[in-house]
Design an enzyme around this catalytic site. Structure first.
Site, PDB file in Angstrom:
ATOM      1  N   SER A  54       0.860  -1.178   0.000  1.00 11.56           N
ATOM      2  CA  SER A  54       0.000   0.000   0.000  1.00 11.56           C
ATOM      3  C   SER A  54       0.893   1.224   0.000  1.00 11.56           C
ATOM      4  CB  SER A  54      -0.893   0.005   1.234  1.00 11.56           C
ATOM      5  OG  SER A  54      -1.735   1.147   1.252  1.00 11.56           O
ATOM      6  N   ARG A 303      -0.388  -4.002  -6.769  1.00  7.94           N
ATOM      7  CA  ARG A 303      -1.609  -4.576  -6.177  1.00  7.94           C
ATOM      8  C   ARG A 303      -2.821  -3.816  -6.688  1.00  7.94           C
ATOM      9  NH1 ARG A 303      -5.061  -7.662  -4.748  1.00  7.94           N
ATOM     10  NH2 ARG A 303      -5.412  -8.527  -2.675  1.00  7.94           N
ATOM     11  N   THR A 339      -6.965   1.646   4.973  1.00  7.18           N
ATOM     12  CA  THR A 339      -6.523   0.884   6.142  1.00  7.18           C
ATOM     13  C   THR A 339      -7.459   1.095   7.326  1.00  7.18           C
ATOM     14  OG1 THR A 339      -4.214   1.039   5.418  1.00  7.18           O
ATOM     15  CG2 THR A 339      -4.603   0.474   7.720  1.00  7.18           C
ATOM     16  N   CYS A 492      -0.708  -6.544 -17.218  1.00  9.80           N
ATOM     17  CA  CYS A 492       0.001  -7.235 -16.139  1.00  9.80           C
ATOM     18  C   CYS A 492       1.311  -6.504 -15.834  1.00  9.80           C
ATOM     19  CB  CYS A 492       0.311  -8.674 -16.544  1.00  9.80           C
ATOM     20  SG  CYS A 492       1.385  -9.523 -15.352  1.00  9.80           S
ATOM     21  N   CYS A 516       4.275 -13.906 -11.061  1.00 12.20           N
ATOM     22  CA  CYS A 516       3.052 -13.278 -10.554  1.00 12.20           C
ATOM     23  C   CYS A 516       3.271 -12.625  -9.181  1.00 12.20           C
ATOM     24  CB  CYS A 516       1.943 -14.316 -10.455  1.00 12.20           C
ATOM     25  SG  CYS A 516       0.384 -13.690  -9.847  1.00 12.20           S
ATOM     26  N   CYS A 519      -1.299  -9.409  -7.928  1.00 14.30           N
ATOM     27  CA  CYS A 519      -1.998  -8.112  -7.937  1.00 14.30           C
ATOM     28  C   CYS A 519      -3.468  -8.263  -8.295  1.00 14.30           C
ATOM     29  CB  CYS A 519      -1.302  -7.137  -8.877  1.00 14.30           C
ATOM     30  SG  CYS A 519      -1.519  -7.490 -10.636  1.00 14.30           S
ATOM     31  N   CYS A 522      -5.277  -9.227 -13.806  1.00 12.52           N
ATOM     32  CA  CYS A 522      -5.755 -10.072 -14.901  1.00 12.52           C
ATOM     33  C   CYS A 522      -7.164 -10.571 -14.636  1.00 12.52           C
ATOM     34  CB  CYS A 522      -4.806 -11.239 -15.136  1.00 12.52           C
ATOM     35  SG  CYS A 522      -4.479 -12.254 -13.667  1.00 12.52           S
TER      36      CYS A 522
END
Length: 547
Positions: A54, A303, A339, A492, A516, A519, A522
């Site tokens: 984050s 992410r 958060t 991606c 990968c 995130c 896709c």
């Protein structure tokens, strides 16, 4: 080999802010009442915090409620925000610094903290274990258990299955973790949360959820350029050139480090857009570059974020459990913060679960959660900001920004705007869109995907089934390639998807699942909704330090 089963009062999926806050609050309540309560939390990362990514500037409102003495307990909130700057980048070299009075109130950060959210979660994990929560890192929740119409726990992923799906010498079947209630706190686009929302029709009557892809780097910079606590936000170039929307951030953290990133809204139309390359290009703008020059990039990650807000928030209860935090979509996009809202949603869940268990109830639907949530400050905050995202999508950065300024600073608008087009349905045919010639990375300020994945410490056991499932293997080349120039190659941020030319002139769609970063882009943006992200073997994926 039969599956082992373990019984708990509460099973929690996900070691992020919402899951850990749920676990901690449950144990606090049990302690206050002098009761025994068994709480188990499973986390797919190698450790709590390994998969957490984050910005992050956080409000401490929920943390203060959970631990009024969090400072004395050593919570890693060490960098108060000292100054806010907001820019509109009008071109490759030009920018406009927004006067303070023009900034929507939710974007002001007085009293907030620049943090590593991964480190905050590691600290929350320690507090949870001190209270007696059983935390199992490195275990993925592969499926949930439904019996008699209610969720009664989860099954962890099998270990030691080969890429061909055969059991190897290392095979170990997953374990059943059963609970009176199961809380799903997997973060944005949680793989089980997505299934629960569909199976129990939790999003009926709601706008489709909307997403952005956040790409972030951690840099050590020249101490003479470091301004601890300075927070920069902005929008415009280079996304504006491709007709995309989103915004950048650059936060001066402690220890002469900055975090820099770009959020690209996944509602973009041009299939030639590459959020990764937009970010690398953006760093060359003087507003950003002035801090990075002479520095060293030390980590990278990406992410998806759920940014739809209240209009897209599904019903969060179903028989046997709840979906909380970013798994449901509680992020407040007008603040670019999720958060505190995720934590509070989990804390409310803990209170309702505890009351139900005390009353001798189990595996029923906690409908009272909805009322408690709607009476909380989380709901009030999300309701106040419900128009922020839809207005930006509907009217664009300038007009949308003006409407949001009125809505947030002058008087709340009486109407509610909606955005009913899902992000995967926004792409135009590639033939109708301008191709984008991204500059080559210079290896100093900008970098390539594979080198970036490397410093994200991404690793998966090599011989395991691919966790990126195609519903129809023919779609990428037969439909997506001619229509959209197969956008998975670009959306991606980790180089997972490639269209490869074979020696005989044919083509194949290659999935480099080792790369990968989890995130979920896709799963969200594929125009055919042909890709499903499922959990790989536990502990696989990134291992983010200080992110």
């Amino acid at each position: 080999m039969e599956r082992e089963a373990m019984e708990y009062d509460v099973v929690i999926i996900g070691g992020g802010p919402s899951g850990l806050s749920t676990a901690i609050r449950l144990k606090q309540l049990a302690e206050e009442k002098g009761q025994e309560l068994s709480v188990c939390l499973v986390e797919k990362g190698s450790e709590v915090g390994a998969h957490i990514l984050s910005g992050a500037v956080i409000e401490d409102r929920a943390l203060k409620e959970l631990f009024p003495n969090y400072k004395e307990l050593g919570a890693p909130l060490n960098t108060p925000v000292t100054k806010d700057e907001v820019y509109f980048l009008t071109g490759e070299e030009k920018s406009f610094k927004t006067p303070n009075w023009m900034i929507p109130k939710p974007m002001h950060n007085d009293g907030n903290f620049v943090v590593s959210l991964g480190n905050v979660c590691r600290w929350l994990g320690e507090q949870a274990e001190n209270l007696g929560v059983e935390i199992y890192p490195g275990f993925s929740a592969a499926e949930y258990i439904v019996e008699d119409g209610a969720v009664k726990g989860i099954v962890t992923g099998d270990m030691g299955v080969s890429a061909e799906g055969e059991q190897t010498d290392m095979y170990m079947p997953g374990m059943e973790l059963r609970g009176k209630y199961t809380i799903f706190a997997e973060g944005c686009r949680g793989h089980l949360g997505k299934q629960l929302i569909n199976e129990f029709k939790l999003d009926e009557g709601k706008d489709p959820q909307h997403y952005g892809i956040g790409i972030k780097e951690l840099w050590d910079i020249d101490p003479s350029k470091h301004k601890e606590g300075l927070v920069l936000h902005g929008a415009g170039w280079p996304l504006s050139e491709s007709g995309s929307t989103g915004g950048f951030f650059l936060y001066h953290a402690e220890n002469n480090q900055v975090v820099v990133g770009l959020i690209t809204d996944l509602s973009y139309e041009n299939p030639h857009v590459s959020p990764f390359d937009e970010f690398q290009r953006m760093k060359h703008h003087p507003v950003i570059k002035q801090y990075l020059e002479g520095g060293k990039r030390v980590s990278y990650g990406a992410r998806a974020i759920a940014k739809g807000g209240l209009n897209c928030l599904p019903k969060m209860t179903f028989p046997g459990g709840l979906v909380v935090g970013c798994d449901a979509g509680t992020l407040n996009f007008s603040k670019i913060k999720g958060t505190h809202t995720a934590m509070k949603s989990g804390m409310i869940a803990a209170e309702q679960v505890m009351a139900a268990i005390e009353a001798g109830r189990e595996n029923d639907e906690l409908t009272e959660y909805t009322e408690a949530f709607e009476k909380s400050w989380v709901y009030e905050e999300l309701h106040r900001s419900r128009n922020f995202g839809p207005v930006m999508h509907k009217f664009g950065t300038f007009v949308g920004g003006a409407i949001n300024y009125i809505d947030q600073n002058i008087f709340p608008l009486p109407m509610t705007f909606h955005d009913t087009t899902p992000d995967h349905a926004t792409l135009k045919p590639a033939s109708e869109c301008k191709k984008i010639d991204y500059p080559k990375p210079d290896g100093v300020i900008s970098f390539d995907k594979l080198g970036s994945v490397f410093i994200g410490n991404v690793n998966h056991a090599e011989d395991q089934p691919c966790h990126l499932k195609l519903k129809d293997a023919s779609v990428p080349l037969e439909k997506n390639l001619p229509m959209y120039d197969e956008p998975a190659q670009r959306y991606c941020p980790a180089g997972v998807y490639e269209v490869v030319n074979n020696e005989d002139g044919s083509q194949r769609f290659q999935i480099n699942s080792q790369n990968c970063v989890h995130c979920k882009t896709c799963d969200i943006k594929d125009p055919a909704q042909n890709i499903t992200w499922v959990t790989p073997e536990g502990a696989g994926g990134p291992n983010y330090p200080n992110m």
